[in-house]
Design an enzyme around this catalytic site. Structure first.
Site, mmCIF file in Angstrom:
data_model
loop_
_atom_site.group_PDB
_atom_site.id
_atom_site.type_symbol
_atom_site.label_atom_id
_atom_site.label_comp_id
_atom_site.label_asym_id
_atom_site.label_seq_id
_atom_site.Cartn_x
_atom_site.Cartn_y
_atom_site.Cartn_z
ATOM 1 N N PHE A 70 17.776 -10.302 -61.062
ATOM 2 C CA PHE A 70 16.800 -9.991 -60.023
ATOM 3 C C PHE A 70 16.477 -11.220 -59.190
ATOM 4 O O PHE A 70 16.113 -12.275 -59.733
ATOM 5 C CB PHE A 70 15.479 -9.502 -60.641
ATOM 6 C CG PHE A 70 15.502 -8.111 -61.189
ATOM 7 C CD1 PHE A 70 15.268 -7.015 -60.374
ATOM 8 C CD2 PHE A 70 15.741 -7.895 -62.542
ATOM 9 C CE1 PHE A 70 15.279 -5.727 -60.890
ATOM 10 C CE2 PHE A 70 15.745 -6.616 -63.068
ATOM 11 C CZ PHE A 70 15.510 -5.527 -62.237
ATOM 12 N N ASP A 71 16.579 -11.102 -57.886
ATOM 13 C CA ASP A 71 15.948 -12.064 -57.000
ATOM 14 C C ASP A 71 14.448 -11.942 -57.214
ATOM 15 O O ASP A 71 13.964 -10.912 -57.703
ATOM 16 C CB ASP A 71 16.337 -11.716 -55.557
ATOM 17 C CG ASP A 71 15.628 -12.576 -54.534
ATOM 18 O OD1 ASP A 71 15.584 -13.798 -54.708
ATOM 19 O OD2 ASP A 71 15.100 -12.008 -53.553
#
Length: 220
Positions: free
Chosen positions: A11-12
């Site tokens: 995940f960013d």
């Protein structure tokens, strides 16, 4: 994890799990002011959300490499005092992470933001227990590109094949970083890149909300 296509989900952070608009734009505004550049409109600073800061100061305000590096230092003066916490978790994210964690997959943060700040933000919002690792850039300006961050993560997962990993982010850098490491990628258009940017970068999937993202990940 039988039946799950992706064992590891990257995940960013900014624009994907949290909305950092106020904190980042006010930090940039402060840094520009220290460089004798007055920018009263925070919305004009939204493009700073996502890409490496040194590159953005050069691209958007024509600062020299040395001046851009100095601006990053000024940015951090405000960010560590206030900007870091002028931030909010997108509605539905905690529920999504809870359901994904229950599937037994490994969740990892992959961000261009310095690791030390990312760890503090995740801890501030009480999300740390969801993630196997939080990997970002270094304070000295190294490992700032998403491709480098992802490559670092993969080097720490020698038993995992790239085909078993998927990246999620809201900017083209997330998608291209995934591509360069042989990963599939999901673009989230509720962030700051927008559908056109994400499609052009080559996102395999595109979702418009956290709910859609959760449903897609639970189906993969």
């Amino acid at each position: 994890m039988i039946g799950l296509k992706y064992q590891v989900i990257l995940f960013d952070l900014d624009g994907t799990l949290t909305d950092p608009k106020i904190g980042i734009t006010k930090s940039v505004q402060y840094a520009l002011r220290k460089c004798n550049i007055i920018e009263p409109d925070l919305d004009r600073l939204i493009p700073f959300i996502g890409p490496p800061l040194t590159e953005s100061f050069q691209e958007f305000y024509s600062l020299s490499p040395a001046a851009a590096q100095a601006a990053v230092g000024y940015y951090r003066e405000y960010f560590v005092q206030a900007g870091m916490y002028e931030n909010a978790v997108y509605p539905g994210v905690e529920t999504m992470l809870t359901r994904l964690a229950a599937t037994g997959r490994d969740l990892i943060i992959a961000t261009s933001k310095p690791t030390v700040f990312s760890e503090q933000i995740i801890a501030h919002f009480g999300l740390g227990h969801f993630f196997k690792a939080i990997v970002g850039s270094h304070l000295d300006g190294s490992r700032i590109h998403k491709a480098e961050v992802i490559a670092c993560i993969l080097s720490q997962l020698p038993q995992v094949e790239p085909a078993d990993v998927i990246m999620i982010g809201d900017r083209k850098h997330d998608i291209s970083g995934a591509r360069s490491n042989g990963l599939a990628a999901i673009g989230v258009s509720y962030g700051y890149g927008g559908p056109a940017e994400l499609r052009q970068a080559g996102a395999d999937y595109l979702v418009a909300s956290v709910t859609e993202l959760e449903q897609l990940l639970l189906s993969l």
